[in-house]
Design a protein around this motif. Structure first.
Motif, PDB file in Angstrom:
ATOM      1  N   HIS A 109       0.825  -1.205   0.000  1.00  0.00           N
ATOM      2  CA  HIS A 109       0.000   0.000   0.000  1.00  0.00           C
ATOM      3  C   HIS A 109       0.865   1.264   0.000  1.00  0.00           C
ATOM      4  O   HIS A 109       0.672   2.170  -0.815  1.00  0.00           O
ATOM      5  CB  HIS A 109      -0.935  -0.015   1.218  1.00  0.00           C
ATOM      6  N   ILE A 110       1.827   1.321   0.907  1.00  0.00           N
ATOM      7  CA  ILE A 110       2.654   2.536   1.039  1.00  0.00           C
ATOM      8  C   ILE A 110       3.489   2.801  -0.221  1.00  0.00           C
ATOM      9  O   ILE A 110       3.445   3.915  -0.752  1.00  0.00           O
ATOM     10  CB  ILE A 110       3.525   2.457   2.314  1.00  0.00           C
ATOM     11  N   LYS A 181      -0.551   4.005   6.854  1.00  0.00           N
ATOM     12  CA  LYS A 181       0.090   4.891   7.833  1.00  0.00           C
ATOM     13  C   LYS A 181       1.530   4.470   8.070  1.00  0.00           C
ATOM     14  O   LYS A 181       1.826   3.286   8.220  1.00  0.00           O
ATOM     15  CB  LYS A 181      -0.676   4.846   9.162  1.00  0.00           C
ATOM     16  N   LEU A 182       2.412   5.477   8.130  1.00  0.00           N
ATOM     17  CA  LEU A 182       3.802   5.200   8.480  1.00  0.00           C
ATOM     18  C   LEU A 182       3.895   5.052   9.994  1.00  0.00           C
ATOM     19  O   LEU A 182       3.193   5.739  10.731  1.00  0.00           O
ATOM     20  CB  LEU A 182       4.702   6.359   8.009  1.00  0.00           C
ATOM     21  N   SER A 183       4.778   4.147  10.434  1.00  0.00           N
ATOM     22  CA  SER A 183       4.864   3.891  11.876  1.00  0.00           C
ATOM     23  C   SER A 183       5.527   5.066  12.600  1.00  0.00           C
ATOM     24  O   SER A 183       6.337   5.791  12.035  1.00  0.00           O
ATOM     25  CB  SER A 183       5.672   2.614  12.121  1.00  0.00           C
ATOM     26  N   ILE A 184       5.171   5.230  13.867  1.00  0.00           N
ATOM     27  CA  ILE A 184       5.715   6.327  14.680  1.00  0.00           C
ATOM     28  C   ILE A 184       7.026   5.879  15.338  1.00  0.00           C
ATOM     29  O   ILE A 184       7.114   4.769  15.866  1.00  0.00           O
ATOM     30  CB  ILE A 184       4.689   6.740  15.760  1.00  0.00           C
ATOM     31  N   SER A 192       7.575  10.090  12.384  1.00  0.00           N
ATOM     32  CA  SER A 192       7.276   8.788  11.784  1.00  0.00           C
ATOM     33  C   SER A 192       8.475   8.261  11.002  1.00  0.00           C
ATOM     34  O   SER A 192       9.492   8.947  10.869  1.00  0.00           O
ATOM     35  CB  SER A 192       6.089   8.915  10.839  1.00  0.00           C
ATOM     36  N   SER A 193       8.314   7.068  10.479  1.00  0.00           N
ATOM     37  CA  SER A 193       9.394   6.484   9.676  1.00  0.00           C
ATOM     38  C   SER A 193       9.539   7.213   8.344  1.00  0.00           C
ATOM     39  O   SER A 193      10.379   6.843   7.523  1.00  0.00           O
ATOM     40  CB  SER A 193       9.138   4.997   9.456  1.00  0.00           C
ATOM     41  N   GLY A 260       2.400  10.009   7.309  1.00  0.00           N
ATOM     42  CA  GLY A 260       3.143   9.993   8.565  1.00  0.00           C
ATOM     43  C   GLY A 260       2.546  10.869   9.644  1.00  0.00           C
ATOM     44  O   GLY A 260       2.627  10.543  10.828  1.00  0.00           O
ATOM     45  N   VAL A 261       1.936  11.998   9.280  1.00  0.00           N
ATOM     46  CA  VAL A 261       1.518  12.961  10.295  1.00  0.00           C
ATOM     47  C   VAL A 261       0.012  13.184  10.310  1.00  0.00           C
ATOM     48  O   VAL A 261      -0.664  12.950  11.304  1.00  0.00           O
ATOM     49  CB  VAL A 261       2.245  14.312  10.090  1.00  0.00           C
ATOM     50  N   GLN A 262      -0.536  13.626   9.180  1.00  0.00           N
ATOM     51  CA  GLN A 262      -1.913  14.106   9.189  1.00  0.00           C
ATOM     52  C   GLN A 262      -2.953  12.989   9.127  1.00  0.00           C
ATOM     53  O   GLN A 262      -4.023  13.105   9.697  1.00  0.00           O
ATOM     54  CB  GLN A 262      -2.141  15.053   8.001  1.00  0.00           C
ATOM     55  N   HIS A 263      -2.648  11.952   8.342  1.00  0.00           N
ATOM     56  CA  HIS A 263      -3.538  10.804   8.144  1.00  0.00           C
ATOM     57  C   HIS A 263      -4.858  11.154   7.470  1.00  0.00           C
ATOM     58  O   HIS A 263      -5.708  10.299   7.242  1.00  0.00           O
ATOM     59  CB  HIS A 263      -3.796  10.060   9.463  1.00  0.00           C
TER      60      HIS A 263
END
Lengths: 357, 309
Positions: A109-110, A181-184, A192-193, A260-263
């Motif tokens: 997905h990413i 979502k990127l991991s924190i 995030s990553s 990474g941040v806003q989603h």
């Protein structure tokens, strides 16, 4: 060589120093506060502890990636000042694919989102402004700026009762899937990553610009367009490519910011990252490593400005004032040359040939 | 809504002219600047600074004319610094313009917050008057379009004619253009190149400042951060579209003014206002890529020139 490297570091440092002084005078006059306390609040707010530093890093990620893109354009002699719009296009694509596509594992997905956002940014930044530049001579400063405003209004359209608006009355998109979502990295922060993506981008751009033929040709076009043409480089194609690459990185930055941040995409008018990225590239003198340093500095400035606002009541917009001044004092590099020359001639007057004794 | 009734509504045409003002004035200003060989993308920032200064003075002295004067002076001062950096320090003019624009957006937002806070500019800030033109006012439709506009509209008309005359019929105008075309030849002919660049940029600053003041104390009587919203850049496109002449710049500004006016008029229709708001920006790009003929910039436009002496 060492002297030249020193000069390229010294210049931005002098510019930053003078700008901070002028900013301090503005604080003194308008807020009647001690500028030194304000700056201490600013810097501790930016780098003072792990949480603050993580926030600075979080803000630096989009600046690094977008700054790399702007630097590619600058190196090729192009002023891509529309990175803001390309950033938004990347963010829009990432958001849409982020919530629409369901059931993919994150490792598919990413990357899928990243590729699509980069393509979208490249088309937005490269196709229209690049082709317009090559075929009609339309200056990229104006076309990229116009494309920016169009992108921003387009995002408003999508969110304010448009196809990407979530249920409810707030103009915002649905949340992206967890798989997007990127991991924190640091708990209780937004770091995030995406940081690794930014580092990877720096490495890729460094290799591309300094270790490949394409990079060499791009820089040759930027250095002297006529000579490059004479040397058999297809200048038109390189210009479109440079704009496309530039837009691709801005698009990537938008995607990383969403993942990474806003989603989700909000209806906030402007991110500002695209504009600050121009400053990043200028401060860095288009050097990828310099981009990282400049981005950390400018991200710190904006993170710290918020802290300063809370502690001293001095409005955070002062950061923009300082940034504007920094570019100004870099642009007038001639002044330093003139001053240096004056000092030299005075010295030679003071020490007549043969010395005093 | 009936599409035809939109275009027969005199209000659309009146607001086309009104919307052209903050584009035509900086576009003409840009013409002076680029004819002297200096590309000034900081017209956006100068507009913003002037818009703020105008409101602040208008509110403080309770006099819109003083506001206008202060706005223009602020524009001239900023342009003076730009001219110095461009003509004496040979700075990259695009980089310089970026610096000024970021600075302007920062300092106006900062001072706006520092002085007025969340309440914004005072409600009783005076604005420049609207003017009824005696005879024309009585003519149907034409009167509705040309009369009752803000005083800046009429000032603009006078300035267009004066600018065209100045640039193409006076010796100073000729010298200004010579500097933008071939500074070396101009210098050989005894023209002070640096002085001419100063003149062009400062005229540009003054005109942009008029446009900025119109935004804050002409159309409205208030200021909001970023209220110039790219008009300085659109004005540059209008100047190019108008082939670097004052009259041409004005006509091109009318086109963009129309796109803006239409976007406001159509907001009542079923089409999303955000899509329509894109119109002026799309029109700008279309204009730039040469719909309406190719235009050629002054030969030495944007190139820093080092005097031989």
């Amino acid at each position: 060589m060492v002297k030249k490297a020193l000069q390229s570091i010294l210049m931005p440092l002098i510019a930053i120093f003078i700008s901070m002084i002028v900013g301090g005078i503005v604080i003194l006059i308008t807020a009647k506060q001690n500028p030194i306390y304000a700056y201490i609040a600013l810097f501790s707010g930016a780098y003072g502890n792990l949480m603050n530093f993580a926030t600075t890093l979080t803000n630096a990620i989009p600046l690094i990636i977008t700054g790399l893109g702007v630097a590619i354009a600058f190196s090729s002699g192009l002023f891509n000042i529309g990175a803001e719009g390309q950033f938004w296009i990347g963010a829009i694509v990432a958001t849409y694919l982020g919530y629409q596509i369901k059931g993919l594992p994150w490792y598919l997905h990413i990357p899928f989102i990243i590729v699509c956002a980069m393509i979208a940014g490249a088309l937005w930044g490269g196709l229209v402004p690049g082709l317009a530049k090559v075929y009609t001579g339309a200056h990229e400063v104006i076309t990229t700026m116009m494309m920016s405003y169009i992108a921003i209004y387009f995002s408003h359209y999508l969110l304010e009762g448009g196809p990407m608006m979530d249920k409810g009355t707030i103009p915002q998109s649905p949340l992206i899937q967890d798989s997007a979502k990127l991991s924190i990295l640091v708990p209780n922060t937004q770091l995030s990553s995406g940081l690794f993506i930014a580092i990877l981008a720096v490495v890729v751009v460094y290799i591309l610009m300094y270790k490949t033929t394409i990079g060499y040709e791009l820089r040759a076009v930027g250095f002297n367009m006529k000579a490059a043409r004479y040397a058999g480089i297809n200048v038109a194609r390189k210009l479109v490519l440079a704009m496309g690459l530039s837009g691709a990185f801005a698009g990537l930055a938008g995607a990383v910011q969403i993942m990474g941040v806003q989603h989700r995409l909000y209806d906030s008018f402007t991110s500002g990252y695209g504009y600050t990225a121009i400053v990043v590239a200028l401060l860095a003198n288009n050097n990828p490593i310099g981009v990282v340093i400049a981005a950390l500095f400018l991200a710190g400035l904006s993170t710290g400005a918020q802290e300063m606002q809370m502690q001293t009541n001095i409005s955070g917009q002062l950061a923009d004032v300082v940034v504007g001044l920094i570019i100004f004092f870099i642009a007038i590099e001639e002044l330093y040359r003139v001053i240096m020359e004056k000092i030299k001639t005075r010295k030679s007057k003071l020490e007549p040939v043969g010395g005093q004794e | 809504m009936n599409i035809l009734s939109i275009f027969t509504n005199p209000y659309l045409w009146a607001s086309t002219i009104a919307m052209a003002v903050p584009l035509a004035l900086p576009a003409i200003g840009g013409t002076f600047s680029e004819r002297a060989g200096v590309v000034n993308i900081s017209m956006e920032g100068i507009m913003l600074i002037s818009a703020f200064v105008s409101v602040a003075f208008s509110a403080y002295f309770h006099n819109a004319w003083l506001g206008l004067l202060a706005g223009v002076i602020s524009g001239i001062l900023v342009a003076y610094v730009f001219a110095w950096a461009a003509a004496k320090m040979y700075a990259n003019q695009i980089v310089l313009g970026m610096a000024f624009n970021i600075f302007a957006s920062g300092i106006t937002a900062y001072l706006f917050n520092a002085i007025y806070g969340p309440e914004g500019t005072p409600f009783d800030t005076p604005k420049l008057p609207d003017v009824k033109i005696p005879v024309i006012d009585k003519i149907p439709i034409i009167g509705q379009i040309l009369s009752g506009q803000n005083v800046m509209v009429y000032i603009m008309f006078v300035l267009i004619i004066l600018s065209q005359w100045f640039l193409f019929k006076t010796t100073v105008g000729l010298r200004l253009r010579a500097v933008g075309e071939n500074p070396e030849a101009a210098e050989t002919a005894g023209i002070d190149v640096v002085k001419m660049k100063y003149l062009g940029v400062i005229l540009g600053g003054a005109f942009s400042a008029l446009g900025g003041a119109y935004l804050s104390i002409g159309v409205l009587n208030s200021f909001s951060p970023e209220m110039s919203s790219g008009r300085g850049y659109i004005a540059l496109a209008a100047m190019i579209f108008g082939k670097w002449t004052p009259v041409g710049s004005f006509l091109a500004s009318l086109l963009f003014g129309f796109a803006t006016a239409l976007s406001y008029t159509l907001q009542e229709s079923s089409i999303s206002k955000n899509i329509i708001m894109m119109l002026p920006y799309v029109v700008t790009i279309l204009a730039l890529i040469g719909i309406g003929g190719k235009s050629v910039a002054p030969a030495a436009d944007g190139i820093p020139y080092r005097p031989k002496k």
